[in-house]
Design a protein around this motif. Structure first.
Motif, PDB file in Angstrom:
ATOM      1  N   THR A 113      99.680  12.544  61.142  1.00 48.72           N
ATOM      2  CA  THR A 113      99.108  12.668  59.815  1.00 48.72           C
ATOM      3  C   THR A 113      97.982  11.635  59.697  1.00 48.72           C
ATOM      4  O   THR A 113      97.707  10.891  60.653  1.00 48.72           O
ATOM      5  CB  THR A 113     100.199  12.525  58.726  1.00 48.72           C
TER       6      THR A 113
ATOM      7  N   ARG B  36     108.543  25.826  56.782  1.00 52.34           N
ATOM      8  CA  ARG B  36     108.463  26.191  58.207  1.00 52.34           C
ATOM      9  C   ARG B  36     109.738  25.772  58.944  1.00 52.34           C
ATOM     10  O   ARG B  36     110.306  24.718  58.653  1.00 52.34           O
ATOM     11  CB  ARG B  36     107.292  25.455  58.877  1.00 52.34           C
TER      12      ARG B  36
ATOM     13  N   ASP C 221     111.040  13.795  58.023  1.00 57.84           N
ATOM     14  CA  ASP C 221     112.227  14.595  57.656  1.00 57.84           C
ATOM     15  C   ASP C 221     113.534  13.958  58.127  1.00 57.84           C
ATOM     16  O   ASP C 221     114.508  14.663  58.400  1.00 57.84           O
ATOM     17  CB  ASP C 221     112.123  16.024  58.221  1.00 57.84           C
TER      18      ASP C 221
ATOM     19  N   THR D 237     100.123  20.503  56.976  1.00 51.96           N
ATOM     20  CA  THR D 237     100.791  21.149  55.853  1.00 51.96           C
ATOM     21  C   THR D 237      99.782  21.917  54.988  1.00 51.96           C
ATOM     22  O   THR D 237     100.185  22.585  54.034  1.00 51.96           O
ATOM     23  CB  THR D 237     101.518  20.102  54.976  1.00 51.96           C
TER      24      THR D 237
ATOM     25  N   ASN E 198     102.156  16.097  51.303  1.00 48.52           N
ATOM     26  CA  ASN E 198     102.637  16.648  52.576  1.00 48.52           C
ATOM     27  C   ASN E 198     104.124  16.306  52.714  1.00 48.52           C
ATOM     28  O   ASN E 198     104.858  16.952  53.443  1.00 48.52           O
ATOM     29  CB  ASN E 198     101.825  16.124  53.776  1.00 48.52           C
TER      30      ASN E 198
HETATM   31  P1  IMP Z   1      99.204  16.699  57.428  1.00 48.11           P
HETATM   32  O1  IMP Z   1      99.871  15.435  57.052  1.00 48.11           O
HETATM   33  O2  IMP Z   1      99.399  17.810  56.431  1.00 48.11           O
HETATM   34  O3  IMP Z   1      97.752  16.513  57.786  1.00 48.11           O
HETATM   35  O4  IMP Z   1      99.902  17.251  58.781  1.00 48.11           O
HETATM   36  C1  IMP Z   1      99.790  16.566  60.016  1.00 48.11           C
HETATM   37  C2  IMP Z   1     101.076  16.659  60.802  1.00 48.11           C
HETATM   38  O5  IMP Z   1     102.083  15.896  60.153  1.00 48.11           O
HETATM   39  C3  IMP Z   1     101.652  18.074  60.935  1.00 48.11           C
HETATM   40  O6  IMP Z   1     102.305  18.180  62.192  1.00 48.11           O
HETATM   41  C4  IMP Z   1     102.680  18.139  59.827  1.00 48.11           C
HETATM   42  O7  IMP Z   1     103.697  19.086  60.084  1.00 48.11           O
HETATM   43  C5  IMP Z   1     103.215  16.717  59.879  1.00 48.11           C
HETATM   44  N1  IMP Z   1     103.779  16.270  58.597  1.00 48.11           N
HETATM   45  C6  IMP Z   1     103.110  15.857  57.507  1.00 48.11           C
HETATM   46  N2  IMP Z   1     103.954  15.492  56.534  1.00 48.11           N
HETATM   47  C7  IMP Z   1     105.186  15.661  57.031  1.00 48.11           C
HETATM   48  C8  IMP Z   1     106.501  15.400  56.502  1.00 48.11           C
HETATM   49  O8  IMP Z   1     106.691  14.931  55.378  1.00 48.11           O
HETATM   50  N3  IMP Z   1     107.532  15.696  57.347  1.00 48.11           N
HETATM   51  C9  IMP Z   1     107.355  16.174  58.594  1.00 48.11           C
HETATM   52  N4  IMP Z   1     106.151  16.410  59.122  1.00 48.11           N
HETATM   53  C10 IMP Z   1     105.082  16.157  58.355  1.00 48.11           C
END
Ligand code: IMP
Length: 436
Positions: A240, A304, A13, A130, A38
């Motif tokens: 991630t 969020r 972000d 996510t 994500n």
């Molecule tokens: P996942 O990628 O959905 O498995 O999430 C794993 C972690 O990475 C979590 O803490 C998410 O909030 C964070 N995350 C995944 N994609 C993003 C993004 O694009 N921006 C910020 N945080 C992310």
């Protein structure tokens, strides 16, 4: 020839969407190479705010080719929604603009359900994913049972692979995660429908990039998430499931490292994080709340509220080392205009010891206390500033201090969300890096 990678230096972000959109003007091809939906890359053009989840932010420039590399995990439904949204807004008129790697892995409905069910089971210790099925899809890839975009185009192969996977995934969902399984025919029908719509976009992205490079084309590699969410180098396990660092661009797009000319790191002028995990400079007070309000720090994908805090230099130092960053784009500096003083974390204190770098053990990082330097605020709105010398002296001081602490030049200062609200000090497509 300039082939540039844009990487997030924090926990995602950072405003990469805007920076990629800006630099796209000078590139011929823009490539996503890891992650999936994500990500939510926000670009503001005129009065329009466009959030892209899978299609590269370069899509807003009609002459530029957009690639989704083999390292991305593709949820076809979300990809089609991105495409539809762009078309409705008058972009993406030519289907030739998009090329999706046949080797990119698919996100299937059971990946999403597993992601959510596992988080639920973890309770307090959850990662805060996510919920888009990213982790389970990458697990299948590494476990060599993944289904790729190329498989989707052959109904027989897709059915065979899906059938084999579904028996395993349903057993896991029902027995271990106490959730519901899926029927084969429903997924098959849904995905065959996607295949029909996506077929025209699928091809070999690595060969395409190679040809472009041989013809002297400029390639822009658009990172998703951020360095400290990298599965190897991030705050594991609060990460991630892909390699978000610059090296991931080579594996995730099928390009040799010798072809990359520069890596640009994007950092906010402060720090944010979504989901769980350590965050040494997090502000759980009114200042943190004000940063969230002023910076509109709410997730582009999940909505969020983001955790907010002061700029953390050890995080940036790590990002510079891990990615080989030679220029920084400092974003959202305008959000700090209201604060006086402004703090910058220059190192950490861990059990009486000074740490200049981020410790790799989460337990240690959780105990680290930030050591702050205070800078006087400038208390002036910056949105109309276009030249570095026109920034208020204290804002310039802030930028120079970041350069001094990181030893890397700040080449872009973003003073607002719109394209034009930017101070461009060096264009990496026109001028190479300058050593400080
Ligand atoms: P996942 O990628 O959905 O498995 O999430 C794993 C972690 O990475 C979590 O803490 C998410 O909030 C964070 N995350 C995944 N994609 C993003 C993004 O694009 N921006 C910020 N945080 C992310």
């Amino acid at each position: 020839m300039a082939n540039i990678i844009v990487i997030g230096m924090q926990w995602g972000d950072e405003g990469k969407g805007k920076i990629v959109d800006l630099l796209t003007e000078f590139a011929d091809v823009v490539v996503r190479f890891q992650g999936g939906n994500n990500a939510g890359h926000t670009v503001v053009v005129g009065e329009e705010t466009i959030i892209l989840h899978l299609v590269p932010s370069g899509a807003l420039h009609s002459q530029k080719k957009c690639l989704i590399g083999n390292g991305v995990v593709v949820d076809p439904q979300v990809l089609l929604e991105d495409i539809d949204d762009l078309k409705k807004r008058g972009y993406f008129k030519n289907d030739n603009q998009l090329l999706i790697s046949e080797d990119a892995h698919l996100i299937l409905p059971y990946h999403r359900r597993m992601d959510v069910a596992r988080e639920r089971m973890k309770g307090e210790g959850k990662i805060g994913t996510t919920g888009r099925g990213i982790g389970p899809a990458y697990e299948d890839k590494v476990g060599r049972v993944g289904i790729r975009v190329g498989d989707l185009l052959d109904e027989k192969i897709f059915r065979e692979k899906l059938e084999a996977n579904l028996s395993m995934r349903n057993a896991c969902l029902e027995t271990c995660l106490h959730d519901k399984g899926f029927g084969l025919e429903a997924i098959l029908k849904e995905y065959v429908g996607y295949a029909r719509k996506l077929k025209k976009y699928v091809g070999n992205t690595s060969i395409f990039i190679d040809r472009q490079m041989k013809q002297g084309g400029h390639i822009l590699f658009e990172g998703a998430q951020g360095t400290h969410l990298d599965v190897d180098h991030g705050t594991y396990p609060f990460v991630t499931s892909s390699n978000t660092v610059a090296g991931g661009a080579c594996t995730g797009a099928g390009v040799g490292p010798t072809k990359i000319t520069e890596v640009i790191g994007v950092s906010k002028a402060y720090t944010t994080r979504v989901g769980g995990g350590p965050f040494p400079t997090e502000l759980k007070d009114k200042v943190g709340e004000r940063i969230r309000e002023r910076g509109r720090e709410f997730g582009a994908t999940t909505g969020r509220p983001r955790r907010c805090g002061w700029l953390d230099i050890p995080l940036l130092r790590d990002a510079i080392r891990l990615n080989g960053i030679t220029g920084i784009a400092l974003t959202k500096i305008d959000v700090l205009s209201e604060f006086d003083p402004i703090k910058i974390c220059t190192s950490y204190k861990y059990r009486g010891e000074r740490l200049e770098e981020v410790p790799s053990q989460v337990k240690v990082l959780q105990e680290c206390e930030p050591v702050y330097e205070e800078i006087q605020g400038w208390k002036t709105e910056l949105r109309n500033t276009r030249e570095f010398d026109d920034l208020p002296p204290r804002a310039r001081e802030y930028v120079r201090y970041v350069e001094e602490l990181t030893n890397v030049e700040v080449i872009i200062v973003s003073v607002g969300e719109r394209r034009e609200e930017t101070v461009l000090r060096r264009n990496p497509f026109l001028h190479g890096p300058r050593l400080l």
